[in-house]
Design a protein around this motif. Structure first.
Motif, PDB file in Angstrom:
ATOM      1  N   HIS B  87       5.499  -1.271  -1.503  1.00 39.71           N
ATOM      2  CA  HIS B  87       4.928  -1.867  -0.294  1.00 39.71           C
ATOM      3  C   HIS B  87       3.537  -1.304  -0.049  1.00 39.71           C
ATOM      4  O   HIS B  87       3.356  -0.094  -0.049  1.00 39.71           O
ATOM      5  CB  HIS B  87       5.804  -1.577   0.916  1.00 39.71           C
ATOM      6  CG  HIS B  87       7.174  -2.159   0.799  1.00 39.71           C
ATOM      7  ND1 HIS B  87       7.401  -3.507   0.772  1.00 39.71           N
ATOM      8  CD2 HIS B  87       8.375  -1.566   0.655  1.00 39.71           C
ATOM      9  CE1 HIS B  87       8.687  -3.734   0.639  1.00 39.71           C
ATOM     10  NE2 HIS B  87       9.314  -2.569   0.556  1.00 39.71           N
ATOM     11  N   GLU B  88       2.578  -2.190   0.165  1.00 39.61           N
ATOM     12  CA  GLU B  88       1.217  -1.730   0.401  1.00 39.61           C
ATOM     13  C   GLU B  88       0.896  -1.811   1.889  1.00 39.61           C
ATOM     14  O   GLU B  88       0.903  -2.889   2.478  1.00 39.61           O
ATOM     15  CB  GLU B  88       0.234  -2.567  -0.415  1.00 39.61           C
ATOM     16  CG  GLU B  88       0.437  -2.345  -1.904  1.00 39.61           C
ATOM     17  CD  GLU B  88      -0.767  -2.734  -2.743  1.00 39.61           C
ATOM     18  OE1 GLU B  88      -1.912  -2.509  -2.291  1.00 39.61           O
ATOM     19  OE2 GLU B  88      -0.550  -3.278  -3.840  1.00 39.61           O
ATOM     20  N   VAL B  89       0.650  -0.640   2.468  1.00 40.38           N
ATOM     21  CA  VAL B  89       0.311  -0.560   3.883  1.00 40.38           C
ATOM     22  C   VAL B  89      -1.205  -0.430   3.959  1.00 40.38           C
ATOM     23  O   VAL B  89      -1.777   0.560   3.501  1.00 40.38           O
ATOM     24  CB  VAL B  89       0.976   0.669   4.543  1.00 40.38           C
ATOM     25  CG1 VAL B  89       0.643   0.724   6.031  1.00 40.38           C
ATOM     26  CG2 VAL B  89       2.481   0.641   4.317  1.00 40.38           C
ATOM     27  N   ARG B  90      -1.859  -1.459   4.498  1.00 40.39           N
ATOM     28  CA  ARG B  90      -3.317  -1.434   4.565  1.00 40.39           C
ATOM     29  C   ARG B  90      -3.717  -1.342   6.031  1.00 40.39           C
ATOM     30  O   ARG B  90      -3.484  -2.268   6.804  1.00 40.39           O
ATOM     31  CB  ARG B  90      -3.899  -2.683   3.909  1.00 40.39           C
ATOM     32  CG  ARG B  90      -3.428  -2.816   2.456  1.00 40.39           C
ATOM     33  CD  ARG B  90      -3.801  -4.153   1.877  1.00 40.39           C
ATOM     34  NE  ARG B  90      -5.106  -4.109   1.231  1.00 40.39           N
ATOM     35  CZ  ARG B  90      -5.704  -5.187   0.724  1.00 40.39           C
ATOM     36  NH1 ARG B  90      -5.144  -6.370   0.833  1.00 40.39           N
ATOM     37  NH2 ARG B  90      -6.873  -5.077   0.139  1.00 40.39           N
ATOM     38  N   VAL B  91      -4.293  -0.206   6.370  1.00 38.46           N
ATOM     39  CA  VAL B  91      -4.676   0.031   7.759  1.00 38.46           C
ATOM     40  C   VAL B  91      -6.139  -0.357   7.921  1.00 38.46           C
ATOM     41  O   VAL B  91      -7.008   0.165   7.220  1.00 38.46           O
ATOM     42  CB  VAL B  91      -4.471   1.508   8.145  1.00 38.46           C
ATOM     43  CG1 VAL B  91      -4.812   1.718   9.618  1.00 38.46           C
ATOM     44  CG2 VAL B  91      -3.031   1.936   7.861  1.00 38.46           C
ATOM     45  N   CYS B  92      -6.403  -1.284   8.828  1.00 41.30           N
ATOM     46  CA  CYS B  92      -7.758  -1.790   8.985  1.00 41.30           C
ATOM     47  C   CYS B  92      -8.653  -0.762   9.675  1.00 41.30           C
ATOM     48  O   CYS B  92      -8.294  -0.214  10.716  1.00 41.30           O
ATOM     49  CB  CYS B  92      -7.758  -3.088   9.779  1.00 41.30           C
ATOM     50  SG  CYS B  92      -9.401  -3.821   9.854  1.00 41.30           S
ATOM     51  N   GLY B 101      -9.263   2.858  17.768  1.00 35.14           N
ATOM     52  CA  GLY B 101      -8.338   3.886  17.290  1.00 35.14           C
ATOM     53  C   GLY B 101      -7.654   3.606  15.963  1.00 35.14           C
ATOM     54  O   GLY B 101      -6.559   4.109  15.707  1.00 35.14           O
ATOM     55  N   GLY B 102      -8.287   2.817  15.083  1.00 36.85           N
ATOM     56  CA  GLY B 102      -7.705   2.525  13.777  1.00 36.85           C
ATOM     57  C   GLY B 102      -7.433   3.774  12.945  1.00 36.85           C
ATOM     58  O   GLY B 102      -6.415   3.884  12.271  1.00 36.85           O
ATOM     59  N   GLN B 103      -8.353   4.744  13.024  1.00 32.29           N
ATOM     60  CA  GLN B 103      -8.190   5.982  12.262  1.00 32.29           C
ATOM     61  C   GLN B 103      -6.907   6.707  12.686  1.00 32.29           C
ATOM     62  O   GLN B 103      -6.196   7.264  11.867  1.00 32.29           O
ATOM     63  CB  GLN B 103      -9.414   6.880  12.485  1.00 32.29           C
ATOM     64  CG  GLN B 103      -9.408   8.163  11.654  1.00 32.29           C
ATOM     65  CD  GLN B 103      -9.495   7.899  10.151  1.00 32.29           C
ATOM     66  OE1 GLN B 103     -10.318   7.099   9.695  1.00 32.29           O
ATOM     67  NE2 GLN B 103      -8.626   8.547   9.367  1.00 32.29           N
ATOM     68  N   ARG B 104      -6.610   6.653  13.973  1.00 24.02           N
ATOM     69  CA  ARG B 104      -5.394   7.318  14.461  1.00 24.02           C
ATOM     70  C   ARG B 104      -4.139   6.625  13.945  1.00 24.02           C
ATOM     71  O   ARG B 104      -3.135   7.261  13.676  1.00 24.02           O
ATOM     72  CB  ARG B 104      -5.388   7.321  15.993  1.00 24.02           C
ATOM     73  CG  ARG B 104      -6.428   8.240  16.555  1.00 24.02           C
ATOM     74  CD  ARG B 104      -6.541   8.087  18.029  1.00 24.02           C
ATOM     75  NE  ARG B 104      -7.374   9.150  18.573  1.00 24.02           N
ATOM     76  CZ  ARG B 104      -7.599   9.331  19.855  1.00 24.02           C
ATOM     77  NH1 ARG B 104      -7.041   8.515  20.735  1.00 24.02           N
ATOM     78  NH2 ARG B 104      -8.342  10.312  20.267  1.00 24.02           N
ATOM     79  N   VAL B 131      -8.476  -0.188   4.832  1.00 23.44           N
ATOM     80  CA  VAL B 131      -9.177  -1.367   4.345  1.00 23.44           C
ATOM     81  C   VAL B 131     -10.266  -1.682   5.350  1.00 23.44           C
ATOM     82  O   VAL B 131     -10.090  -1.485   6.551  1.00 23.44           O
ATOM     83  CB  VAL B 131      -8.201  -2.549   4.128  1.00 23.44           C
ATOM     84  CG1 VAL B 131      -7.412  -2.852   5.389  1.00 23.44           C
ATOM     85  CG2 VAL B 131      -8.914  -3.801   3.665  1.00 23.44           C
ATOM     86  N   ARG B 132     -11.436  -2.107   4.828  1.00 25.47           N
ATOM     87  CA  ARG B 132     -12.552  -2.375   5.733  1.00 25.47           C
ATOM     88  C   ARG B 132     -12.522  -3.820   6.153  1.00 25.47           C
ATOM     89  O   ARG B 132     -13.131  -4.658   5.538  1.00 25.47           O
ATOM     90  CB  ARG B 132     -13.877  -2.016   5.058  1.00 25.47           C
ATOM     91  CG  ARG B 132     -14.030  -0.550   4.745  1.00 25.47           C
ATOM     92  CD  ARG B 132     -13.964   0.322   5.975  1.00 25.47           C
ATOM     93  NE  ARG B 132     -13.820   1.723   5.622  1.00 25.47           N
ATOM     94  CZ  ARG B 132     -14.783   2.648   5.747  1.00 25.47           C
ATOM     95  NH1 ARG B 132     -15.906   2.351   6.213  1.00 25.47           N
ATOM     96  NH2 ARG B 132     -14.577   3.892   5.411  1.00 25.47           N
ATOM     97  N   CYS B 133     -11.802  -4.052   7.180  1.00 21.60           N
ATOM     98  CA  CYS B 133     -11.730  -5.314   7.891  1.00 21.60           C
ATOM     99  C   CYS B 133     -10.841  -6.380   7.266  1.00 21.60           C
ATOM    100  O   CYS B 133     -11.125  -6.925   6.205  1.00 21.60           O
ATOM    101  CB  CYS B 133     -13.085  -5.925   8.180  1.00 21.60           C
ATOM    102  SG  CYS B 133     -12.967  -6.949   9.659  1.00 21.60           S
ATOM    103  N   VAL B 142      -5.279  -3.169  13.693  1.00 20.06           N
ATOM    104  CA  VAL B 142      -4.459  -4.052  12.870  1.00 20.06           C
ATOM    105  C   VAL B 142      -3.985  -3.339  11.606  1.00 20.06           C
ATOM    106  O   VAL B 142      -4.710  -2.518  11.045  1.00 20.06           O
ATOM    107  CB  VAL B 142      -5.289  -5.298  12.469  1.00 20.06           C
ATOM    108  CG1 VAL B 142      -4.544  -6.184  11.498  1.00 20.06           C
ATOM    109  CG2 VAL B 142      -5.699  -6.089  13.701  1.00 20.06           C
ATOM    110  N   VAL B 143      -2.766  -3.628  11.194  1.00 18.97           N
ATOM    111  CA  VAL B 143      -2.226  -3.120   9.929  1.00 18.97           C
ATOM    112  C   VAL B 143      -1.634  -4.298   9.171  1.00 18.97           C
ATOM    113  O   VAL B 143      -1.032  -5.182   9.780  1.00 18.97           O
ATOM    114  CB  VAL B 143      -1.121  -2.065  10.176  1.00 18.97           C
ATOM    115  CG1 VAL B 143      -0.378  -1.732   8.886  1.00 18.97           C
ATOM    116  CG2 VAL B 143      -1.710  -0.795  10.768  1.00 18.97           C
TER     117      VAL B 143
END
Lengths: 639, 173
Positions: B87-92, B101-104, B131-133, B142-143
């Motif tokens: 599973h690929e979790v891509r955090v925007c 607060g995406g970094q958090r 991921v950048r946007c 968003v994730v």
């Protein structure tokens, strides 16, 4: 997929398709539309759609449930619209499966569920034909539900490029044609000379919507004059700017508008083959475009001998592989050819030597979607909106610290203040506006004092930002400008292709300096050093990425120098963002000892017993802010 | 990440039995250079990474020098030379997500899966990457997990969000 299998080769074929489309677009029975672009899907539109359909089937009602693209009210997703013949179309926001079922049951009993309704639409325009679709009498209304024309978010919008978004099912070719689609392509192929098309595009004053703003007509003219063959056209859908999603939405909501623009452009420039380069982070846009191409091919609108004119046009989708620099046209071409996306020296420009060394015209998604309008209504008509140097409309993604996050389309020349305060509804939660960031990593942060600026290519450039592809991120007093500069530099140093030393090394050094400042280790002379480096990177880089990369740093230094100085001199982050300069504390008089923070704290840094005031062990605290999120009495303070 | 041989990875069931073999993927493309990136993308999505044997096979098939294939495979963000998780979790971390607060959210997802930095869990069930946007800025932060996008996130929602993927992984095992 409702693919139209019948061939469309003549005007009467088009009219027949339009008649078919009108039947599903405005059926005699009630129709329920669900906004199913990526934003809708991410908030559960699929479940809402399934629930609506199940309930309609269960009750055996004669309603149609249809998918549509972006309705434009992004912060209220998932959106559902009900179109009842003779009544205004009602938009419902923040729907879920339970509400969807209840909505259908209510409709069956003649109830409108006004408490969930956020807008009423009694008519909408079609800029392509100049016609207005009247759904209900103007006076028809519902108590407590605002009419679209009274909602500030929509009042100032002019939806030209987004003319079909939220109205048609993006998978229905017939509905696109019912809205006047492909009539411009037919007119072009049947009755216009290539030079006449370019004349209209030039007259319209259309400029590249990807951000650089090169006059489209001029680019096309250069292409037309090239003797070398074959020629290629490319749709640049590599929307890599963080904070921008106009192109994604347009591709997902109205794919045929882009294809039609490309067919017209190919004819005008003498190309027969084209590519849509779409980033792989946009899987739905890729799917929609591939479906649309297959439909157009099946109907004879793409391929050989379109409209019996003898003109051939073949289009296909190429997926990007995740590189921001590929939005630059020479890098994009390298990527299509199967090489790494490194830009090269221009001239020769792609219009002279592009894909496979042949003349190539690259335009942005939105530019292509504007083309059918210009051909249909004329360049003069298109130029009625805008400023002396920039014409027409532009789509923007208005996000960040605004009440109404939305995808908007406005006449060029509108003031930033109107965009932020009226359309966006201003900054929420009683916070104070600080800056608006336009143009992504190539753009800049514009302060409150410049909010009366008119949005066009020149004025934004003068302010140190750029128009860019259309991202607008509003920032309030909880955003730190040093942190924003660090963020963009981090992004750009990752995305620099590494070809030019100045961009590769210069951005890294700039990032180190800004990082040092954000950690409270900066020196006053660092600010001058940053400006020197910025100048060097800008002047000595080959492509747009490097040439504009210093903008975020330069604009924040220019307009928010005091914030840098607070970090450097006082070792203080005024917005309380930079981790090394802040601490968390629990205000004992506010804490009710509910233990919510204890449960979310992953570093066991919160001390104290239940029902007694808690405190934070700063040695253990990792400053993740999870406690702030869950604290109801807002007892966690950042200092 | 610990270095592991292809056999070890196979024995862990990483290479899913229904993955199309590299050679078969290549056969579906004409061997001209313009198909290099699409072919690598297909291999990446089937096998979750580009192995050395796969890169060698690609090089032979397209008649391109291995360093050139390697250059492309390491230039673009969508390729990985190390196995990525099921599973690929891509955090925007786009701008809108960053200011919200995406970094958090990224840090929380990493902690939740026992990772100290972006990468893959030791059981190869999850990869967590920024991921950048993702272009869903109005829903920030968003994730995206595999094909599904989640918006309006808070740190406290992250464990619940990952749970269904965990149980699915356990059932599959």
């Amino acid at each position: 997929m409702r693919a139209s299998s019948t061939l469309i080769a003549t005007l009467s074929d088009l009219r027949r398709a339009a008649a078919r489309g009108r039947k599903t677009l405005l059926p005699k029975q009630p129709k329920i539309l669900v906004g199913m672009a990526t934003c809708g899907l991410a908030t559960g539109a699929e479940e809402v759609f399934a629930a609506l359909r199940e309930e309609v089937e269960r009750l055996a009602l004669p309603y149609t449930v249809a998918a549509t693209g972006c309705i434009g009210w992004c912060c209220q997703e998932p959106l559902v619209d009900v179109q009842w013949p003779g009544k205004p179309r009602v938009t419902y926001g923040r729907m879920d499966a339970r509400k969807a079922r209840e909505l259908v049951r209510g409709l069956d009993k003649g109830e409108l569920k006004a408490e969930w309704a956020i807008g009423l639409l009694s008519a909408y325009d079609n800029p392509l034909t100049g016609a207005r679709t009247r759904l209900a009498r103007k006076t028809a209304g519902v108590d407590g539900v605002p009419r679209y024309q009274d909602v500030p978010l929509f009042r100032h919008q002019v939806r030209w490029a987004m003319r079909n978004s939220g109205i048609i099912d993006p998978r229905s070719l017939d509905e696109y044609i019912a809205r006047g689609g492909y009539f411009a392509a037919r007119q072009t192929l049947a009755a216009m000379q290539p030079a006449e098309v370019i004349e209209q595009v030039t007259l319209s004053g259309l400029r590249g919507r990807g951000g650089a703003g090169f006059p489209t007509g001029k680019k096309w003219e250069v292409m037309r004059r090239q003797a070398a063959t074959p020629k290629y056209i490319i749709c640049n859908g590599d929307e890599g700017d963080p904070g921008a999603y106009m192109n994604r939405t347009l591709l997902e909501s109205d794919p045929h508008a882009v294809l039609e623009g490309m067919i017209i452009g190919a004819y005008a420039m003498g190309a027969a083959e084209g590519i849509l380069y779409i980033r792989e982070e946009y899987p739905l846009a890729v799917t929609r475009m591939r479906e649309a191409i297959a439909q157009a091919e099946a109907a004879g609108l793409l391929g050989d001998n379109i409209f019996g004119s003898g003109f051939n046009c073949h289009l296909r989708v190429v997926e990007g592989a995740g590189a921001f620099v590929c939005g630059e046209e020479t890098a994009l071409i390298a990527s299509v050819e199967g090489r790494v996306g490194e830009p090269r020296q221009r001239p020769p420009f792609p219009a002279q030597r592009g894909l496979w060394g042949k003349p190539t015209c690259i335009n942005n998604v939105e530019t292509w979607a504007d083309v059918p309008l210009i051909v249909m209504r004329g360049g003069d008509w298109y130029a009625q909106l805008g400023t002396p140097s920039s014409k027409g409309t532009k789509t923007f993604c208005l996000v960040g610290a605004v009440k109404n996050s939305a995808l908007v389309e406005v006449p060029i020349g509108i003031t930033l203040r109107r965009v932020v305060e009226e359309i966006g509804g201003g900054v929420p939660d009683g916070r104070k506006f600080k800056a608006i960031q336009t143009g992504g990593p190539s753009g800049g942060c514009i302060p409150e004092s410049l909010l009366d600026l008119e949005v066009d290519y020149e004025s934004l450039t003068r302010a140190g930002a750029i128009m860019g592809s259309g991202g607008m991120i509003v920032m309030d007093d909880s955003n730190c400008m040093v942190d924003i500069a660090k963020y963009f530099l981090g992004f750009l140093q990752d995305e620099s292709c590494g070809k030019c030393f100045s961009c590769r090394e210069g951005l890294q050094r700039m990032h180190e300096i800004v990082a040092r400042i954000s950690e409270g280790n900066g020196r006053e002379e660092d600010l001058e050093l940053l400006e020197d480096l910025a100048w060097m990177v800008r002047e000595t880089s080959l492509c747009g990425l490097g040439q504009t990369a210093p903008n975020p740093v330069l604009t924040t230094l220019r307009y928010f120098r005091d914030e840098y100085l607070a970090h450097v001199r006082e070792k203080r982050c005024p917005a309380k963002v930079c981790k090394q300069l802040i601490t968390y504390r629990i205000e004992p008089t506010l804490c009710d000892g509910c233990d919510a923070c204890v449960h979310v704290c992953s570093s066991e840094a919160i001390l104290g017993e239940k029902k007694h005031a808690h405190s934070i062990d700063n040695a253990k605290c990792i400053k993740c802010g999870a406690c702030v999120e869950v604290c109801v009495p807002k007892a966690v303070v950042v200092e | 990440m610990p270095a592991q041989s292809e056999d070890e990875l196979l024995s862990q069931g990483l290479k899913m039995s229904d993955a199309i073999p590299v050679e078969q993927i290549l056969e579906s493309w004409p061997g001209s250079a313009q198909n290099l990136i699409p072919a690598l993308q297909k291999i990446q999505s089937e096998h979750h990474y580009l192995s050395e044997p796969a890169l060698r096979a690609v090089s032979r098939y397209f008649h391109l020098p291995l360093p050139q294939v390697f250059h492309v495979a390491t230039f673009y963000n969508c390729f990985s030379l190390e196995p990525r998780g099921r599973h690929e979790v891509r955090v925007c971390l786009g701008t809108a997500c960053h200011v919200r607060g995406g970094q958090r959210i990224l840090d929380k997802a990493l902690r939740e899966l026992g990772l100290s930095e972006s990468g893959t869990t030791s059981d190869y069930e999850f990869s967590v990457e920024p991921v950048r946007c993702l272009g869903c800025c109005a829903l920030a932060p968003v994730v995206r997990v595999d094909q599904r996008t989640y918006g309006h996130l808070q740190q406290s929602r992250v464990p619940r969000l990952l749970k269904p993927y965990r149980s699915r992984a356990e059932v599959a095992a």
